[in-house]
Write an enzyme that holds these catalytic residues in place. Structure first.
Site: not given
Length: 389
Positions: A86, A189
């Site tokens: 991430s 996300h």
């Protein structure tokens, strides 16, 4: 072959940077990055409590800064593969030569602020599903209008989306999975983060990236990215796209990675690698959490480092700056010239004087990555030395 991994949000712990500030120059480095990120990284890494560092706007630049701070004390030129989870991808992009440290920290600050703002628009959340049949779990997530935002490995998928959908998921878990709600600000996300992606893209468009000097794996699909501009586009896209850390680990196995260092705050990714790569052989792992772990990390690099970059032959090593300053290439040295091991190829000029930059091995000066009077940061690539290493 050795890989260095940069952790993502959720890995942070109160006070985890405290021992690192005992190293010379570390506090000054963090204060410089604080000015770029718009948050007090020294306070966040030493004095802030768990609630304060859980704030997305603060956590993301803190994690990137922590990874880069520790990596400056490693011989990264001997590392072949980098990857981040991430927001950790921004740290990996800097370690892989695509972004400067300053650019990575700045983008992390923008990313964190904008994702926090996007979370405030619509109440959303995330839940981890542990165990169960993966196909059934994903189908069950999508049937409720939720998104499989993270696929972190066998038996661990994270669902994200509207709170009512997450409540239904908890009431009736698909595929025999167990559900655990995550303490996060919103549905990272997923398409809910579209405003943040747009804002990050506007800032990232002003960056001039370099092509990778190492193998950099992308969360989008686990593939190695060869071009700097493509990697930056993927970093922006990742704000709304699922994190496929499972595919990154599969690529680590395919590459034959024999050792892994996880940068601070370390432990989460190391645990995932241990579980996922049991069948193919668990790499030797060092979790780098304090300066006391640096000796073990350097030893691991010495034993497992120096493996191929993107080009199979010739192989390359990258010479990096040991300090901040401006770069002066050695007079008369040009691309295509032979260099010997230990040969001085230039200097980094600082206020305290000029520091020599030497080639680690004999080879050919394939490419200058910095030029006369360019400002450089510690760990920044300066030249590529080619040869059959």
């Amino acid at each position: 072959m050795l890989a260095v991994l940069s952790p993502g949000q959720g890995a942070q712990k109160p006070g985890f940077l405290t021992p690192w500030l005992e190293l010379p120059g570390a506090e000054a480095r963090l204060r410089w990055w604080s000015a770029l990120a718009g948050v007090d990284l020294v306070h966040l890494g030493t004095e802030a409590d768990a609630d304060e560092i859980k704030d997305t706007a603060r956590t993301q630049p803190l994690l990137v800064a922590a990874a880069l701070l520790a990596a400056e004390h490693l011989p990264m030129y001997d590392v072949s593969v980098v990857a981040g989870h991430s927001v950790g991808e921004l740290g990996a992009a800097a370690l892989g030569g695509v972004l400067t440290s300053e650019a990575a920290v700045t983008l992390a600050g923008v990313r964190g602020r904008e994702m926090a703002a996007a979370c405030a628009v619509t109440p959303t959340g995330m839940s981890a599903l542990l165990g169960g049949d993966a196909d059934e779990v994903v189908a069950g997530i999508e049937a409720l209008g939720l998104h499989p935002a993270n696929r972190n490995g066998t038996g661990q998928i994270v669902a994200a989306g509207a709170l009512d959908g997450l409540e239904k998921l908890t009431a009736e878990p698909p595929g025999g999975a167990r559900v655990r709600a995550l303490q996060v600000a919103g549905a990272f996300h997923t398409p809910y983060m579209a405003p943040a992606e747009k804002a990050l893209a506007a800032v990232a468009a002003g960056i001039t990236p370099s092509d990778p000097t190492k193998i950099i794996l992308s969360n989008l699909d686990g593939s190695a990215v060869n071009h700097g501009r493509e990697l930056v586009q993927r970093l922006v896209r990742q704000v709304t796209a699922p994190v496929r850390w499972d595919l990154c680990m599969s690529t680590l196995a395919d590459l034959g990675v024999t050792a892994v260092i996880e940068l601070p705050p370390a432990g989460t990714l190391a645990g995932l690698v241990k579980r996922e790569l049991k069948a193919t052989g668990v790499p030797e792992i060092v979790t780098l959490n304090t300066p006391a772990d640096l000796a073990a990390a350097r030893d691991l690099i010495a034993r497992h480092g120096v493996a191929p970059s993107h080009e199979p032959t010739p192989q390359f090593r990258v010479v990096v700056a040991g300090s901040a300053g401006t770069f002066e290439p050695a007079a008369g040295l040009a691309e295509g010239d032979d260099v010997s091991a230990g040969q001085v190829i230039g200097h980094v000029v600082t206020r305290q004087g000029a520091n020599e930059v030497a080639a680690h091995d004999a080879g050919v000066l394939t490419e200058w990555l910095a030029h006369h009077d360019d400002p450089v940061a510690p760990g920044q690539p300066l030249a590529r030395i080619g040869g059959h290493l």
